[in-house]
Write a protein that holds these residues in place. Structure first.
Motif, PDB file in Angstrom:
ATOM      1  N   GLU A 110      47.528  55.554  43.985  1.00 10.81           N
ATOM      2  CA  GLU A 110      46.139  55.279  44.343  1.00 10.81           C
ATOM      3  C   GLU A 110      45.494  54.292  43.371  1.00 10.81           C
ATOM      4  OE1 GLU A 110      44.005  59.035  44.788  1.00 10.81           O
ATOM      5  OE2 GLU A 110      43.732  58.436  46.876  1.00 10.81           O
ATOM      6  N   GLU A 111      45.748  54.475  42.088  1.00  2.00           N
ATOM      7  CA  GLU A 111      45.202  53.557  41.088  1.00  2.00           C
ATOM      8  C   GLU A 111      45.741  52.145  41.295  1.00  2.00           C
ATOM      9  OE1 GLU A 111      46.168  55.277  37.348  1.00  2.00           O
ATOM     10  OE2 GLU A 111      44.752  56.949  37.554  1.00  2.00           O
ATOM     11  N   ARG A 112      47.004  52.044  41.652  1.00  2.00           N
ATOM     12  CA  ARG A 112      47.586  50.725  41.895  1.00  2.00           C
ATOM     13  C   ARG A 112      46.989  50.084  43.138  1.00  2.00           C
ATOM     14  NH1 ARG A 112      53.964  51.467  41.526  1.00  2.00           N
ATOM     15  NH2 ARG A 112      53.857  49.285  42.170  1.00  2.00           N
ATOM     16  N   GLN A 113      46.633  50.892  44.143  1.00  2.00           N
ATOM     17  CA  GLN A 113      45.947  50.348  45.318  1.00  2.00           C
ATOM     18  C   GLN A 113      44.601  49.749  44.921  1.00  2.00           C
ATOM     19  OE1 GLN A 113      45.726  53.660  48.060  1.00  2.00           O
ATOM     20  NE2 GLN A 113      47.457  52.924  49.238  1.00  2.00           N
ATOM     21  N   GLN A 114      43.844  50.467  44.117  1.00  2.00           N
ATOM     22  CA  GLN A 114      42.537  49.964  43.692  1.00  2.00           C
ATOM     23  C   GLN A 114      42.702  48.702  42.847  1.00  2.00           C
ATOM     24  OE1 GLN A 114      39.800  51.078  44.943  1.00  2.00           O
ATOM     25  NE2 GLN A 114      40.612  52.950  45.879  1.00  2.00           N
ATOM     26  N   ALA A 115      43.734  48.663  42.017  1.00  2.91           N
ATOM     27  CA  ALA A 115      43.995  47.465  41.210  1.00  2.91           C
ATOM     28  C   ALA A 115      44.341  46.275  42.102  1.00  2.91           C
ATOM     29  CB  ALA A 115      45.124  47.736  40.216  1.00  2.91           C
ATOM     30  N   ALA A 116      45.116  46.536  43.161  1.00  4.88           N
ATOM     31  CA  ALA A 116      45.461  45.459  44.096  1.00  4.88           C
ATOM     32  C   ALA A 116      44.221  44.941  44.803  1.00  4.88           C
ATOM     33  CB  ALA A 116      46.486  45.963  45.115  1.00  4.88           C
ATOM     34  N   LEU A 117      43.310  45.855  45.152  1.00  4.97           N
ATOM     35  CA  LEU A 117      42.062  45.430  45.797  1.00  4.97           C
ATOM     36  C   LEU A 117      41.227  44.576  44.851  1.00  4.97           C
ATOM     37  CD1 LEU A 117      40.073  45.498  48.144  1.00  4.97           C
ATOM     38  CD2 LEU A 117      39.217  47.688  47.262  1.00  4.97           C
ATOM     39  N   LEU A 118      41.126  45.001  43.589  1.00  2.00           N
ATOM     40  CA  LEU A 118      40.365  44.220  42.609  1.00  2.00           C
ATOM     41  C   LEU A 118      40.977  42.839  42.404  1.00  2.00           C
ATOM     42  CD1 LEU A 118      39.527  46.915  39.897  1.00  2.00           C
ATOM     43  CD2 LEU A 118      37.958  45.802  41.497  1.00  2.00           C
ATOM     44  N   GLU A 119      42.290  42.759  42.545  1.00  2.00           N
ATOM     45  CA  GLU A 119      42.976  41.473  42.425  1.00  2.00           C
ATOM     46  C   GLU A 119      42.671  40.564  43.613  1.00  2.00           C
ATOM     47  OE1 GLU A 119      47.632  40.008  42.540  1.00  2.00           O
ATOM     48  OE2 GLU A 119      47.151  41.921  41.578  1.00  2.00           O
ATOM     49  N   LEU A 120      42.550  41.164  44.795  1.00  2.00           N
ATOM     50  CA  LEU A 120      42.341  40.380  46.004  1.00  2.00           C
ATOM     51  C   LEU A 120      40.888  39.940  46.197  1.00  2.00           C
ATOM     52  CD1 LEU A 120      44.595  42.298  48.556  1.00  2.00           C
ATOM     53  CD2 LEU A 120      44.889  39.936  47.816  1.00  2.00           C
ATOM     54  N   LEU A 121      39.940  40.755  45.756  1.00  2.00           N
ATOM     55  CA  LEU A 121      38.531  40.475  46.036  1.00  2.00           C
ATOM     56  C   LEU A 121      38.084  39.095  45.547  1.00  2.00           C
ATOM     57  CD1 LEU A 121      36.850  43.963  45.459  1.00  2.00           C
ATOM     58  CD2 LEU A 121      37.261  42.792  47.632  1.00  2.00           C
ATOM     59  N   PRO A 122      38.348  38.720  44.284  1.00  2.94           N
ATOM     60  CA  PRO A 122      37.907  37.384  43.858  1.00  2.94           C
ATOM     61  C   PRO A 122      38.653  36.249  44.559  1.00  2.94           C
ATOM     62  CG  PRO A 122      39.163  38.470  42.115  1.00  2.94           C
ATOM     63  CD  PRO A 122      38.909  39.499  43.165  1.00  2.94           C
ATOM     64  N   LEU A 123      39.914  36.486  44.908  1.00  2.07           N
ATOM     65  CA  LEU A 123      40.672  35.453  45.618  1.00  2.07           C
ATOM     66  C   LEU A 123      40.091  35.225  47.011  1.00  2.07           C
ATOM     67  CD1 LEU A 123      44.304  36.556  44.626  1.00  2.07           C
ATOM     68  CD2 LEU A 123      42.953  34.682  43.651  1.00  2.07           C
ATOM     69  N   LEU A 124      39.709  36.314  47.673  1.00  2.00           N
ATOM     70  CA  LEU A 124      39.070  36.183  48.988  1.00  2.00           C
ATOM     71  C   LEU A 124      37.686  35.551  48.857  1.00  2.00           C
ATOM     72  CD1 LEU A 124      40.142  39.598  50.515  1.00  2.00           C
ATOM     73  CD2 LEU A 124      40.722  37.358  51.454  1.00  2.00           C
ATOM     74  N   ALA A 125      36.981  35.912  47.798  1.00  2.00           N
ATOM     75  CA  ALA A 125      35.651  35.332  47.592  1.00  2.00           C
ATOM     76  C   ALA A 125      35.726  33.815  47.447  1.00  2.00           C
ATOM     77  CB  ALA A 125      35.007  35.960  46.356  1.00  2.00           C
ATOM     78  N   GLU A 126      36.789  33.335  46.804  1.00  2.00           N
ATOM     79  CA  GLU A 126      36.971  31.891  46.684  1.00  2.00           C
ATOM     80  C   GLU A 126      37.137  31.230  48.048  1.00  2.00           C
ATOM     81  OE1 GLU A 126      40.279  31.191  44.141  1.00  2.00           O
ATOM     82  OE2 GLU A 126      39.340  32.115  42.379  1.00  2.00           O
ATOM     83  N   GLN A 127      37.600  32.019  49.018  1.00  2.00           N
ATOM     84  CA  GLN A 127      37.788  31.512  50.375  1.00  2.00           C
ATOM     85  C   GLN A 127      36.598  31.838  51.274  1.00  2.00           C
ATOM     86  OE1 GLN A 127      40.354  29.600  51.262  1.00  2.00           O
ATOM     87  NE2 GLN A 127      41.181  29.742  49.178  1.00  2.00           N
ATOM     88  N   GLY A 128      35.516  32.344  50.682  1.00  2.00           N
ATOM     89  CA  GLY A 128      34.305  32.601  51.458  1.00  2.00           C
ATOM     90  C   GLY A 128      34.282  33.931  52.177  1.00  2.00           C
ATOM     91  N   ILE A 129      35.152  34.879  51.772  1.00  2.00           N
ATOM     92  CA  ILE A 129      35.174  36.216  52.373  1.00  2.00           C
ATOM     93  C   ILE A 129      34.805  37.225  51.295  1.00  2.00           C
ATOM     94  CG2 ILE A 129      36.563  37.970  53.537  1.00  2.00           C
ATOM     95  CD1 ILE A 129      38.301  35.730  54.640  1.00  2.00           C
ATOM     96  N   HIS A 130      33.713  37.954  51.518  1.00  2.00           N
ATOM     97  CA  HIS A 130      33.204  38.886  50.515  1.00  2.00           C
ATOM     98  C   HIS A 130      33.182  40.293  51.115  1.00  2.00           C
ATOM     99  CE1 HIS A 130      31.863  35.385  48.171  1.00  2.00           C
ATOM    100  NE2 HIS A 130      31.524  34.887  49.351  1.00  2.00           N
ATOM    101  N   ILE A 131      33.834  41.217  50.422  1.00  2.00           N
ATOM    102  CA  ILE A 131      33.899  42.604  50.884  1.00  2.00           C
ATOM    103  C   ILE A 131      32.989  43.454  50.005  1.00  2.00           C
ATOM    104  CG2 ILE A 131      35.416  44.573  51.307  1.00  2.00           C
ATOM    105  CD1 ILE A 131      37.685  42.542  51.607  1.00  2.00           C
ATOM    106  N   LYS A 132      32.272  44.369  50.636  1.00  2.00           N
ATOM    107  CA  LYS A 132      31.116  45.061  50.074  1.00  2.00           C
ATOM    108  C   LYS A 132      29.974  44.057  50.065  1.00  2.00           C
ATOM    109  CE  LYS A 132      33.301  48.706  47.348  1.00  2.00           C
ATOM    110  NZ  LYS A 132      33.420  49.296  46.004  1.00  2.00           N
ATOM    111  N   GLY A 133      30.107  43.000  49.272  1.00  2.00           N
ATOM    112  CA  GLY A 133      29.198  41.878  49.408  1.00  2.00           C
ATOM    113  C   GLY A 133      27.769  42.122  49.003  1.00  2.00           C
ATOM    114  N   GLU A 134      27.442  43.307  48.440  1.00  2.00           N
ATOM    115  CA  GLU A 134      26.039  43.577  48.135  1.00  2.00           C
ATOM    116  C   GLU A 134      25.493  42.645  47.063  1.00  2.00           C
ATOM    117  OE1 GLU A 134      24.821  47.860  48.201  1.00  2.00           O
ATOM    118  OE2 GLU A 134      26.982  48.167  48.295  1.00  2.00           O
ATOM    119  N   ASP A 135      26.361  42.189  46.167  1.00  2.00           N
ATOM    120  CA  ASP A 135      25.904  41.257  45.140  1.00  2.00           C
ATOM    121  C   ASP A 135      25.667  39.861  45.704  1.00  2.00           C
ATOM    122  OD1 ASP A 135      28.607  41.000  45.692  1.00  2.00           O
ATOM    123  OD2 ASP A 135      29.084  40.206  43.704  1.00  2.00           O
ATOM    124  N   ARG A 136      26.091  39.634  46.972  1.00  2.00           N
ATOM    125  CA  ARG A 136      25.908  38.321  47.597  1.00  2.00           C
ATOM    126  C   ARG A 136      24.661  38.278  48.470  1.00  2.00           C
ATOM    127  NH1 ARG A 136      28.997  34.470  45.629  1.00  2.00           N
ATOM    128  NH2 ARG A 136      28.651  33.355  47.584  1.00  2.00           N
TER     129      ARG A 136
END
Length: 731
Positions: A110-136
C-alpha cells in the motif's frame, strides 16, 4: 539447451535429499506469491518507458487487485481464524501465521502504491492533468464546483446523525464516506454526522474546459463533500472531519443443501454487501473523536485498519485514465480479422470445414467468435447450439446471438455459471434474458464451477450432421477479449465433437463420460493426463532421450503436479514455466528443481491463455510434441472443483502456431519478463538478453506486428511471418 545438468552440479545436487526438505523449503506460500504478482503489476506503474496514463492504469489495476485480495483471500483466512480452523497451507502455515505475514507485506505494498501516485502526480501536472487539483482552483473553478455540489451531489447525499437515538448507518462494501465533528452554534451542543457517498456518483469531478481552460482538473468526490460541508450543515461549526473507506468479506460459499441456486445466489449477493468488515481505510488527519466512534460502531475485531496521507481507493483512478489524451496512452491497436474467413466470403463454417483454425486474441479479433454464433443463429441448416458461459460482461453480443438462435427455432442450451465471482448478479440477469427467449438454461453442478469455455454447433450437411466446436482459454467477454491474451480453437474434428457432446451431457445431466477420445476434463481425468505426460518425459530422460516440458498458465499451486515436476527435474527433464501470477513451485533448488525455470510476463496485455507442451522424446519445439490448450490452471480448484477442458492440438498448422509462435514467443520474451528466485521468492526483471534480436524481444509487440499463421489463408504468400528460433541459453 542441454537435456541434463553438468556433472559437477549434478554431483553437488545429489548430496541433497529433497525428501528431507520441510514444506516451507519445498513450496512458496500461495498468498505471499499473489502479493508478489501484484508487486510486479505495480512496478509497471513506475516504468518510465510507458505513457503516463498507462502507468496510471497499472496503478489502478494494482489497487483493484489488492481490494479483491482483501475481500476474498484475507477475509477467508480471517474467517478460518474466527472459526478455529487450523488447516495448514502448502508451506505448512496456519491461517493465523499467514495473516501475520500478509499484514506487513500488504502495508508495504500500500505504501508503495501511494509512492507511485506521488511520483505520477507531478509528471501528469506537467502534461496539464491535475488530480485532486484543489491547489489549482481559482475563483471561477471554486464557484463552478460549489454550484455543481449544490446541483448534483447535495440532492443525493444524506447526512446522518450518529447518536443513541439513531442506529449506526450501514456502510456498503467498497463504500466511501465522511464523518464530521460538529458544534451547534445556537446552544454549543456536540454532534457527529456521517455522509455516505452513493456508488452511482462519479469518483472524480472534472472541471469543464470553459472554466479550467486547457488543463484537466479532477477533484475527488469525497474531497468535495468535505470542501462544501458548510452547505450541508448550516448553523454548525465544523471542528474536524475525515474520509474513510470500508472493505467487507465478499466471498460466497454455496451451502450443500442449496437446492434452488438462483434463489440462493440472489440472497447471497445481498449478504455479500453486508459481509463482515475486513478493512477500514482512513485519512491520516481523521478527527480523533469521530475516528474512535467509527472504530467502535464498525466492530473491527478482525479488521485491518490503515491510515494514509494519500488517496483512499486507488482503484478509482481508472476514471482519470479515460481522459482523452491519446499522446499519453499506448498507440491504438486494431486486431486483425482472419483472412481465411474473409476468403470464404465471411462464412465461418466454410473456413472451419476447410481446416482447423486457431485465433490469438487480442491480436486477432474476438468478433470471429461472435460471428460463429451469429451465423449459427441465422443458418437454417443449424439444428442446435450448446454454449458455456462463465463471464459474458454487461454488453454481450454472445447472449444476443443465443437469444436470436432460440427465437429462430434452434435448440439452444446455455450453461450459465452462477458462481463466477463478482459476476453472479450479471449472470443471473443473462440467465433470465436467455430463458425469456426460449433458451434452455442450465446452472451446472452445485459443488463445482463450470469454467470450461466451449461452444458446440450441430449443422446438417450432406444428409448427415457435422459438429463444429469452439474451445477457448478465456471468457466470452467483450471487454477482456481486448486486453487478455487468449486462444480460440475452431474445429470440425468428429472426435472432438463427440467429446464436446459428452462434456455438455456431463454438465447438464450429470452423465459421467464412459470414454473420451481426445479431451481430458476435470475433475475427472485432466490432472491424471498431465501427470501421465510428465511421467512419459521422465521415462525419456531416464533412457537418455531429449526430455522437455514447456508450460504457460496463470497460476500453479497444486501439490501433486508440483511434486511430479520436481521428480521430473531430478530425472533430468528440462522444465520451463511461464506463470503470470501465483507460483507455489520453487525453481532452481539444488537437488529438488535444478532443471526448472519459472518466469512471469507482465505488460500491455494480460497473459491469460493456458498451453501445456511436452517434448515427447524430441527437443522442443518439435512437430512430434504433445501440445494442449486449456481453460485450467494448475490449481486445486481447477483440477478438483471445476469443470475444465484440456484440448489436444492435432492439426499441423494449429500445432505450429501454438507451440512455435505463441508459446515460444513467451519463452523468448526479455522485455516484459521476470525470473523467479527459488530461494527467496523474489522476482527479478529480465534485462534485455539475447532472444530474437540483440536489443531484446517483446512478445506483445511481436504479435501486434506479426499476426499468427492460422487463419491467414493466401495472405501468407505475400507476407511471410518471421520465424522464431530458439537460441542456446535463451530459455
Amino acid at each position: 539447451m542441454s537435456t541434463a545438468p553438468d556433472t559437477p552440479e549434478a554431483e553437488q545436487s545429489a548430496a541433497i535429499d529433497p525428501e528431507q526438505l520441510s514444506p516451507e523449503e519445498r513450496y512458496f506460500n500461495r498468498e505471499m506469491s499473489w502479493l508478489s504478482f501484484n508487486e510486479r503489476v505495480l512496478e509497471e506503474a513506475r516504468r518510465a518507458s510507458y505513457p503516463l496514463l498507462e502507468r496510471m492504469r497499472f496503478l489502478s489495476i494494482s489497487g483493484s487487485n489488492l481490494d479483491e485480495f482483501m475481500m476474498i483471500r484475507v477475509a477467508g483466512l480471517a474467517g478460518q481464524v474466527r472459526s478455529g480452523v487450523a488447516e495448514m497451507s502448502l508451506d505448512a502455515r496456519t491461517p493465523k501465521q499467514q495473516l501475520a505475514a500478509l499484514s506487513a507485506r500488504f502495508r508495504e505494498l500500500e505504501e508503495r502504491q501511494q509512492a507511485a501516485l506521488l511520483e505520477l502526480l507531478p509528471l501528469l501536472a506537467e502534461q496539464g492533468i491535475h488530480i485532486k487539483g484543489e491547489d489549482r482552483l481559482d475563483e471561477a473553478s471554486d464557484a463552478w464546483l460549489r454550484q455543481y455540489f449544490l446541483d448534483h451531489i447535495m440532492p443525493v447525499i444524506t447526512p446522518q446523525a450518529i447518536d443513541p437515538a439513531h442506529p449506526f448507518p450501514f456502510v456498503a462494501n467498497l463504500g466511501i464516506g465522511a464523518l464530521f465533528n460538529l458544534t451547534r452554534n445556537e446552544d454549543g451542543s456536540q454532534l457527529v454526522e456521517m455522509v455516505l457517498i452513493p456508488s452511482a456518483l462519479p469518483r472524480f469531478v472534472r472541471i469543464p474546459e470553459e472554466v479550467a481552460g486547457d488543463e484537466a482538473i479532477y477533484v475527488a468526490i469525497e474531497r468535495l463533500v468535505v470542501r462544501f460541508a458548510d452547505l450541508l450543515f448550516p448553523g454548525f461549526t465544523i471542528n474536524g472531519d475525515g474520509v474513510f473507506r470500508v472493505l467487507r468479506d465478499s466471498d460466497i460459499e454455496v451451502e450443500e443443501e442449496a437446492e434452488d441456486l438462483v434463489r440462493y445466489f440472489r440472497s447471497a449477493i445481498q449478504r455479500r454487501r453486508r459481509g463482515q468488515v475486513i478493512m477500514l481505510e482512513i485519512d491520516e488527519g481523521f478527527d480523533a473523536e469521530a475516528e474512535e466512534l467509527l472504530r467502535d460502531k464498525l466492530e473491527l475485531e478482525q479488521a485491518s485498519i490503515t491510515k494514509t496521507s494519500g488517496m483512499l481507493g486507488i482503484v478509482g483512478l481508472a476514471e482519470v485514465v479515460e481522459e482523452d489524451r491519446p499522446d499519453l496512452k499506448f498507440p491504438p491497436f486494431s486486431p486483425r480479422y482472419p483472412e481465411r474467413v474473409m476468403e470464404h466470403d465471411g462464412d465461418v463454417f466454410a473456413a472451419i470445414h476447410e481446416k482447423d483454425m486457431v485465433i490469438h486474441h487480442p491480436y486477432e479479433s474476438f468478433e470471429v467468435v461472435v460471428d460463429f454464433l451469429r451465423q449459427a443463429a441465422a443458418d437454417p441448416n443449424v439444428v442446435s447450439i450448446k454454449q458455456s458461459l462463465y463471464r459474458a460482461g454487461q454488453q454481450s453480443s454472445v447472449i444476443n446471438a443465443l437469444c436470436e438462435a432460440a427465437e429462430n427455432g434452434k435448440s439452444v442450451t446455455a450453461v450459465v455459471e452462477l458462481k463466477a465471482r463478482f459476476d453472479e448478479e450479471q449472470n443471473l440477469k443473462w440467465a433470465g434474458e436467455l430463458e425469456r427467449s426460449g433458451v434452455q438454461v442450465i446452472y451446472g453442478f452445485i459443488d463445482w464451477k463450470t469454467h470450461a469455455k466451449i461452444s458446440m454447433v450441430v449443422r446438417q450437411e450432406d444428409g448427415g450432421y457435422r459438429t463444429y466446436c469452439h474451445f477457448g482459454t478465456g471468457n466470452y467477454h467483450p471487454v477482456t477479449t481486448k486486453i487478455y491474451t487468449d486462444l480460440s480453437y475452431f474445429t470440425a474434428d468428429p472426435a472432438l465433437g463427440r467429446d464436446a457432446a459428452k462434456l455438455f451431457n456431463f454438465i447438464t445431466g450429470y452423465v459421467e463420460p464412459d470414454r473420451l477420445e481426445r479431451l481430458a476434463i476435470s475433475p475427472l481425468n485432466l490432472r491424471d493426463r498431465l501427470l501421465a505426460d510428465i511421467e512419459a518425459e521422465i521415462a525419456f530422460a531416464r533412457k537418455g532421450k531429449p526430455a522437455t516440458i514447456w508450460w504457460k498458465m496463470n497460476q500453479i499451486t497444486e501439490k501433486t503436479v508440483i511434486d511430479k515436476l520436481y521428480e521430473a527435474s531430478q530425472a533430468g527433464v528440462q522444465v520451463v514455466i511461464v506463470c503470470r501470477g501465483i507460483c507455489c513451485l520453487r525453481p532452481g533448488v539444488p537437488g529438488l528443481s535444478d532443471n526448472i525455470t519459472v518466469k512471469s510476463i507482465i505488460g500491455r496485455f494480460l497473459e491469460h491463455g493456458r498451453i501445456y507442451a511436452f517434448g515427447n522424446g524430441q527437443p522442443l519445439p518439435s512437430d512430434k510434441a504433445k501440445v494442449y490448450i486449456s481453460s485450467a490452471d494448475v490449481m486445486d480448484r481447477n483440477l478438483y472443483r471445476r469443470v475444465e477442458a484440456l484440448v489436444p492440438i492435432i492439426n499441423d498448422t494449429v500445432h505450429d502456431q501454438v507451440l512455435e509462435q505463441v508459446l515460444l514467443a513467451n519463452l523468448l520474451d526479455t522485455e516484459q519478463s521476470w525470473l523467479l528466485d527459488g530461494e527467496t521468492g523474489d522476482y527479478e526483471r529480465v534485462e534485455s538478453e539475447p532472444g530474437l534480436e540483440e536489443d531484446g524481444f517483446n512478445c506483445h509487440e511481436y504479435f501486434m506486428t506479426n499476426p499468427s499463421l492460422s487463419g491467414r489463408g493466401d495472405a501468407l504468400k505475400e507476407d511471410r511471418i518471421p520465424k522464431l528460433t530458439l537460441r542456446k541459453g535463451a530459455v
